[in-house]
Scaffold this motif. Structure first.
Motif, PDB file in Angstrom:
ATOM      1  N   VAL A  22       0.832  -1.209   0.000  1.00 37.31           N
ATOM      2  CA  VAL A  22       0.000   0.000   0.000  1.00 37.31           C
ATOM      3  C   VAL A  22       0.871   1.266   0.000  1.00 37.31           C
ATOM      4  O   VAL A  22       0.500   2.268  -0.605  1.00 37.31           O
ATOM      5  CB  VAL A  22      -0.945  -0.005   1.224  1.00 37.31           C
ATOM      6  CG1 VAL A  22      -1.699   1.303   1.344  1.00 37.31           C
ATOM      7  CG2 VAL A  22      -1.893  -1.181   1.141  1.00 37.31           C
ATOM      8  N   SER A  23       2.016   1.214   0.632  1.00 37.03           N
ATOM      9  CA  SER A  23       2.894   2.380   0.594  1.00 37.03           C
ATOM     10  C   SER A  23       4.023   2.198  -0.423  1.00 37.03           C
ATOM     11  O   SER A  23       4.445   3.152  -1.068  1.00 37.03           O
ATOM     12  CB  SER A  23       3.491   2.647   1.972  1.00 37.03           C
ATOM     13  OG  SER A  23       4.387   1.613   2.316  1.00 37.03           O
ATOM     14  N   CYS A  24       4.506   0.967  -0.567  1.00 37.35           N
ATOM     15  CA  CYS A  24       5.657   0.751  -1.452  1.00 37.35           C
ATOM     16  C   CYS A  24       5.299   0.943  -2.926  1.00 37.35           C
ATOM     17  O   CYS A  24       6.104   1.472  -3.689  1.00 37.35           O
ATOM     18  CB  CYS A  24       6.244  -0.639  -1.224  1.00 37.35           C
ATOM     19  SG  CYS A  24       6.950  -0.801   0.426  1.00 37.35           S
ATOM     20  N   ASN A  25       4.109   0.522  -3.339  1.00 37.17           N
ATOM     21  CA  ASN A  25       3.732   0.715  -4.747  1.00 37.17           C
ATOM     22  C   ASN A  25       3.626   2.192  -5.124  1.00 37.17           C
ATOM     23  O   ASN A  25       4.177   2.596  -6.142  1.00 37.17           O
ATOM     24  CB  ASN A  25       2.442  -0.042  -5.070  1.00 37.17           C
ATOM     25  CG  ASN A  25       2.673  -1.537  -5.146  1.00 37.17           C
ATOM     26  OD1 ASN A  25       3.815  -1.996  -5.120  1.00 37.17           O
ATOM     27  ND2 ASN A  25       1.604  -2.298  -5.220  1.00 37.17           N
ATOM     28  N   PRO A  26       2.944   2.996  -4.336  1.00 39.54           N
ATOM     29  CA  PRO A  26       2.949   4.431  -4.665  1.00 39.54           C
ATOM     30  C   PRO A  26       4.357   5.029  -4.635  1.00 39.54           C
ATOM     31  O   PRO A  26       4.664   5.919  -5.431  1.00 39.54           O
ATOM     32  CB  PRO A  26       2.070   5.053  -3.586  1.00 39.54           C
ATOM     33  CG  PRO A  26       1.168   3.942  -3.168  1.00 39.54           C
ATOM     34  CD  PRO A  26       2.002   2.700  -3.250  1.00 39.54           C
ATOM     35  N   LEU A  27       5.210   4.520  -3.728  1.00 41.87           N
ATOM     36  CA  LEU A  27       6.594   5.014  -3.700  1.00 41.87           C
ATOM     37  C   LEU A  27       7.290   4.664  -5.009  1.00 41.87           C
ATOM     38  O   LEU A  27       7.928   5.527  -5.635  1.00 41.87           O
ATOM     39  CB  LEU A  27       7.344   4.413  -2.506  1.00 41.87           C
ATOM     40  CG  LEU A  27       8.848   4.662  -2.467  1.00 41.87           C
ATOM     41  CD1 LEU A  27       9.165   6.152  -2.404  1.00 41.87           C
ATOM     42  CD2 LEU A  27       9.499   3.937  -1.286  1.00 41.87           C
ATOM     43  N   LEU A  28       7.154   3.415  -5.443  1.00 40.86           N
ATOM     44  CA  LEU A  28       7.747   3.003  -6.724  1.00 40.86           C
ATOM     45  C   LEU A  28       7.237   3.894  -7.854  1.00 40.86           C
ATOM     46  O   LEU A  28       8.007   4.377  -8.680  1.00 40.86           O
ATOM     47  CB  LEU A  28       7.373   1.541  -7.023  1.00 40.86           C
ATOM     48  CG  LEU A  28       8.121   0.455  -6.253  1.00 40.86           C
ATOM     49  CD1 LEU A  28       7.489  -0.904  -6.511  1.00 40.86           C
ATOM     50  CD2 LEU A  28       9.595   0.430  -6.640  1.00 40.86           C
ATOM     51  N   SER A  29       5.930   4.112  -7.847  1.00 42.07           N
ATOM     52  CA  SER A  29       5.318   4.903  -8.907  1.00 42.07           C
ATOM     53  C   SER A  29       5.858   6.334  -8.931  1.00 42.07           C
ATOM     54  O   SER A  29       6.144   6.885  -9.994  1.00 42.07           O
ATOM     55  CB  SER A  29       3.811   4.872  -8.689  1.00 42.07           C
ATOM     56  OG  SER A  29       3.173   5.667  -9.607  1.00 42.07           O
ATOM     57  N   ALA A  30       6.023   6.915  -7.744  1.00 41.81           N
ATOM     58  CA  ALA A  30       6.553   8.286  -7.665  1.00 41.81           C
ATOM     59  C   ALA A  30       7.997   8.333  -8.162  1.00 41.81           C
ATOM     60  O   ALA A  30       8.393   9.259  -8.867  1.00 41.81           O
ATOM     61  CB  ALA A  30       6.462   8.792  -6.233  1.00 41.81           C
ATOM     62  N   LEU A  31       8.792   7.328  -7.788  1.00 45.27           N
ATOM     63  CA  LEU A  31      10.193   7.300  -8.206  1.00 45.27           C
ATOM     64  C   LEU A  31      10.301   7.109  -9.721  1.00 45.27           C
ATOM     65  O   LEU A  31      11.180   7.685 -10.361  1.00 45.27           O
ATOM     66  CB  LEU A  31      10.948   6.190  -7.458  1.00 45.27           C
ATOM     67  CG  LEU A  31      11.085   6.389  -5.945  1.00 45.27           C
ATOM     68  CD1 LEU A  31      11.656   5.149  -5.271  1.00 45.27           C
ATOM     69  CD2 LEU A  31      11.960   7.608  -5.625  1.00 45.27           C
TER      70      LEU A  31
END
Length: 598
Positions: free
Chosen positions: A182-191
């Motif tokens: 839930v947090s890591c996917n949006p982080l990946l997406s932002a990066l």
DNA sequence: ATAGGGTTAG
């Protein structure tokens, strides 16, 4: 009522007694007998009464007492927010963490999310590492700490602070806190959006190492990131990883990879894209409209409108209806080829099939007219669009502004900029770049300086394109050495020169007859990890020809083919004019002999 | 929380 054990009582009382605070440090009440009254006032939001009740007691001490009591953490939160606003203070990090822990223990997740969101939004001075330290010492539930860390990462991402989100991701690993997709996917997406591919790969590897749930979205996001920077082989490796992980590639996985191949400028890219299409069908993943849109646009960009049309017809036989995006790609290509009647015919077809053109449809058509110099038609269409009630975007305006600049109509260009501001659409870097390039063409350096200052004052940053325009302008003035200094300046501004930057400078040196300097620029470019592209070879081949070094030019031509680069119209033009017409027969294989075509 | 179309520089 038994008070909870005050694990950190002494410590935090001391922390909160900071000097200079306007409230006396007298506790709110010598005993806790009035706490029920206070909580009643908070729950009813009788803030005036609460303030009277508080009198001169410290609002911080009351927070401490609420945190130590068994009061509903939502009430404590309500008091926390009110007191910060009312007394214009910031509660300590430790108290904030105690509060978030009590919310976590009460499973008040939405409240935690919004608390962390505003905490991250307003907090710019506390380091990620001290936040993690505070999280770990302010509560005794490891599970709660993990949830808090997870939400903190997400809060950073949602506040567009991906650098801090990445740091929090690393800290969470140090503390052993377990994060989630839930947090890591949006982080990946932002990066991925910020082209931070090394960080994407790090997060991906860590997710697997830490046994964080990795789902199809995680894999697809990583594949997209790798495709975006051209690492297509690595992207294919990730597909193998995902299969090994028991996650089957889906239509998005294949679409991402096909799109990656379409955008890569190497020989046989569309062939490869087509091969992946066959692979996905073999794996029983059905292509959707987006798959076809990617292929159609890919063929258009590959200068192969015929193939694009073939895929367009094939789409219908597969029972898939073309979308606005499908038509936009085709109308764009027709417009750029100058086939404006066919382009507007396509628009009619689209309307006929029940699709409503959007602003992009009109932007590409307007651009088609502009590129053909038909400004009257372009502006008429623009007026039409406005009359239809479709709002032009900054892209619409930039298209027309650029066309005016290219046409030397600087007054019209500036007038249109005024008009877009009046309509509430604000100029962006591209608008300024268009105007700057127009002014450079006029040689009006004073006006260029003025414009750059103006954009900086408006909080807009110059970008690589701005510098490239200036590099070109200096080169055109025979000032390639000065242009080279701009490259150093760019690096100081943490802007990375790109292929256009280097190619422009090389061209400048070549035109000054300084081949040695041009070749040095190529070396510098390759040191930066950027391989020569078709345009690089075109510049250097032309430079060598002008010096009469036809053999060397031919050597570069062969090198270019060996690199898998596709010669373009410019290459053929140079070879024809500079080599063939001068009696030099290039000693190369295949299609290079076919000089007459394009 | 993941995939597709439009503007600027050589």
């Amino acid at each position: 009522m038994h008070p909870k054990p005050k694990l950190f009582h002494g410590k935090f009382i001391l922390v909160n007694i900071f000097p200079g605070h306007k409230h006396p440090l007298r506790p709110f009440s010598s005993d806790n007998t009035s706490l029920p009254i206070v909580t009643e006032l908070i729950s009813k939001q009788h803030w005036k009464s609460l303030k009277t009740h508080l009198q001169n007691a410290s609002p911080i001490t009351l927070l401490q007492q609420l945190l130590d009591s068994r009061v509903d953490p939502c009430l404590t939160l309500r008091y926390f927010n009110w007191s910060e606003k009312e007394f214009n203070l910031s509660h300590s990090l430790e108290h904030s963490c105690m509060l978030i822990h009590s919310l976590a223990n009460a499973k008040r997740y939405p409240k935690m999310r919004s608390f962390l969101y505003s905490f991250v939004k307003n907090e710019n001075s506390i380091s990620v590492s001290s936040i993690f330290h505070a999280i770990s010492v302010s509560g005794d539930s490891f599970c709660a700490s993990s949830i808090i860390a997870d939400m903190l990462v997400l809060a950073y991402v949602n506040n567009m602070k991906s650098h801090l989100a990445f740091e929090a991701f690393k800290r969470a690993g140090d503390y052993g806190f377990k994060l989630s997709a839930v947090s890591c996917n949006p982080l990946l997406s932002a990066l991925v959006k910020e082209d931070k591919i090394e960080d994407v790969e790090y997060v991906y590897k860590e997710m697997i190492r830490r046994r964080i749930e990795v789902n199809a979205i995680s894999f697809n996001t990583v594949i997209n990131g790798l495709c975006k920077v051209g690492k297509l082989n690595k992207a294919s490796d990730v597909i193998q990883d995902m299969k090994a992980w028991g996650v089957l590639p889906d239509v998005i996985t294949y679409n991402t990879l096909i799109s990656g191949y379409c955008k890569k400028g190497r020989i046989g890219k569309m062939y490869k894209a087509d091969a992946i299409l066959k692979e996905m069908i073999a794996n029983e993943v059905r292509p959707n409209e987006i798959t076809y849109n990617i292929l159609i646009d890919g063929f258009c960009k590959d200068e192969n409108l015929m193939a694009a049309m073939k895929v367009f017809r094939e789409m219908e036989t597969q029972g898939l209806k073309p979308t606005v995006v499908t038509y936009n790609s085709l109308i764009n290509k027709l417009g750029l080829e100058g086939k404006l009647d066919e382009a507007s015919g396509m628009l009619d077809d689209m309307v006929g099939s029940g699709l409503k053109p959007n602003v992009v449809t009109y932007n590409v058509l307007i651009n088609g007219y502009c590129k053909k110099g038909k400004m009257k038609e372009a502006t008429d269409l623009f007026d039409d669009v406005v009359k239809q009630g479709i709002s032009p975007t900054v892209v619409t305006y930039n298209t027309l502004i650029y066309a005016y600049c290219k046409d030397g109509r600087m007054e019209d260009a500036f007038a249109l900029r005024e008009s877009m501001v009046d309509k509430g659409t604000f100029p962006d870097v591209t608008t300024y770049n268009c105007l700057i390039s127009g002014l450079c063409r006029e040689g009006n350096i004073t006006a260029v300086r003025k414009l750059i200052n103006e954009m900086l004052n408006k909080g807009l940053k110059v970008d690589v394109v701005t510098y490239n325009i200036l590099v070109d302008a200096l080169c055109n003035d025979g000032e390639s050495r000065k242009a080279a200094r701009l490259l150093d300046e760019m690096v100081k501004m943490s802007l990375r020169p790109n292929h256009v930057t280097y190619n422009t400078l090389m061209d400048g040196y070549c035109r000054e007859g300084n081949l040695r300097a041009a070749l040095n620029v190529r070396t510098r470019m390759e040191k930066e990890g950027m391989r020569a592209n078709v345009a690089t070879y075109n510049v250097l081949i032309k430079g060598l020809c002008k010096k009469g070094k036809l053999e060397d030019a031919n050597g570069l031509l062969n090198e270019m083919l060996e690199e898998g680069l596709i010669p373009n119209r410019m290459t053929y033009e140079i070879v024809k004019v500079e080599m063939v017409d001068k009696g030099f027969v290039p000693d190369i294989e295949g299609h290079m002999y076919n000089i007459s075509g394009s």
